[in-house]
Scaffold this motif. Structure first.
Motif, mmCIF file in Angstrom:
data_model
loop_
_atom_site.group_PDB
_atom_site.id
_atom_site.type_symbol
_atom_site.label_atom_id
_atom_site.label_comp_id
_atom_site.label_asym_id
_atom_site.label_seq_id
_atom_site.Cartn_x
_atom_site.Cartn_y
_atom_site.Cartn_z
ATOM 1 N N CYS A 21 -0.761 -1.961 6.390
ATOM 2 C CA CYS A 21 -1.494 -3.004 5.646
ATOM 3 C C CYS A 21 -1.480 -4.320 6.185
ATOM 4 C CB CYS A 21 -1.212 -2.789 4.247
ATOM 5 S SG CYS A 21 0.265 -3.034 3.639
ATOM 6 N N CYS A 34 0.944 -1.193 -0.088
ATOM 7 C CA CYS A 34 -0.029 0.019 -0.091
ATOM 8 C C CYS A 34 0.890 1.152 -0.009
ATOM 9 C CB CYS A 34 -0.905 0.097 1.250
ATOM 10 S SG CYS A 34 -0.209 0.532 2.619
ATOM 11 N N ARG A 43 1.476 3.447 2.362
ATOM 12 C CA ARG A 43 2.127 3.558 3.494
ATOM 13 C C ARG A 43 3.436 2.688 3.412
ATOM 14 N NH1 ARG A 43 -0.867 6.255 7.669
ATOM 15 N NH2 ARG A 43 -2.632 6.709 6.923
ATOM 16 N N CYS A 44 3.397 1.312 2.584
ATOM 17 C CA CYS A 44 4.868 0.805 2.583
ATOM 18 C C CYS A 44 5.778 1.432 2.146
ATOM 19 C CB CYS A 44 4.155 -0.461 1.722
ATOM 20 S SG CYS A 44 3.468 -1.949 2.285
ATOM 21 N N CYS A 96 4.062 -2.381 8.387
ATOM 22 C CA CYS A 96 3.074 -1.440 7.869
ATOM 23 C C CYS A 96 1.523 -1.585 8.193
ATOM 24 C CB CYS A 96 3.160 -1.425 6.292
ATOM 25 S SG CYS A 96 1.977 -0.188 5.571
#
Ligand SMILES: [Zn+2]
Length: 253
Positions: free
Chosen positions: A248, A172, A174-175, A246
């Motif tokens: 996710c 995602c 945020r990764c 993360c």
């Protein structure tokens, strides 16, 4: 769903493609796409998605057209200055393709309204200009297992990434960017500048990825980031790994 003679004529150059055909064109006409931002990216995304026959298109944008938009936001003309972007863009799309359903949302996408606006769309295309909206869309799509095709432009550079959250292996945003930048609402184009044509290059690639995701053809960009340097004209596709620390992966934000 049966095609009318007009629809067969309109989409004939796509229907004759073996990888699309009548079945593929019907898939496009049955799909629904929400475009966030009617700007430099949103303009070509919206024009192409309407032209190829995406059955339902929504556009979210709260701004009005300004003269400084016209160097890249090609869905607008000089007479549109001061008009609402979302409704003006939708009116243009209606002229391009009267065969499809169109819906404008003249508002800023927020944590309070995103579910109501986006829940009925299959796929979200992010053409927004700030990190707060990008993270908001990422988290919504992750939670609701939707496909997200995101793009960004600044100066002479652009990026495209696709996350298919129905696939558990998908990384995602945020990764890739673990922490929201310190000025999440800043529009980079306004402060750093951008060459108008970048919106066309990146937005058209985003529209192309949307079509591929709907039809399930070609290689998906999911799990990669495409980085384009328009001055050197280099295209780099870099693998984006899902990070075990993360959000996710189940960690708290
Ligand atoms: Zn992630």
């Amino acid at each position: 769903m049966k095609f009318t003679k007009k629809q067969i004529d309109r989409y004939s150059r796509q229907i004759i493609l073996k990888k699309i055909g009548v079945i593929g064109q019907k898939k496009l006409l049955k799909s629904s796409i929400l475009i966030v931002g009617a700007g430099g990216l949103g303009s070509p995304i919206a024009i192409y998605l309407a032209a190829v026959g995406i059955g339902k298109i929504g556009i979210v944008d709260k701004d009005n057209v300004e003269i400084s938009n016209l160097s890249r936001q090609i869905i607008f003309i000089s007479n549109d200055i001061k008009k609402k972007k979302s409704t003006t863009a939708i009116n243009k799309l209606r002229k391009i393709n009267p065969d499809i359903q169109l819906k404008s949302f003249n508002t800023k996408l927020t944590i309070k309204n995103i579910n109501q606006i986006a829940k009925n769309f299959d796929l979200i295309v992010d053409g927004s200009d700030n990190f707060r909206t990008r993270f908001l869309i990422n988290d919504f799509c992750l939670k609701n297992k939707k496909i997200l095709v995101s793009g960004a432009i600044s100066k002479f550079d652009g990026q495209v990434y696709t996350f298919n959250f129905s696939n558990k292996k998908s990384p995602c945003l945020r990764c890739f960017i673990p922490k929201m930048p310190s000025y999440p609402d800043i529009d980079n184009c306004e402060y750093e500048g951008v060459l108008g044509t970048l919106g066309g290059i990146i937005g058209t690639i985003q529209a192309n990825e949307v079509v591929k995701e709907i039809l399930g053809i070609g290689d998906t960009l999911c799990g990669y980031i495409l980085i384009i340097d328009a001055l050197k004209l280099t295209f780099r596709k870099i693998k984006l790994n899902k990070r075990s620390d993360c959000y996710c992966y189940g960690k708290k934000k």
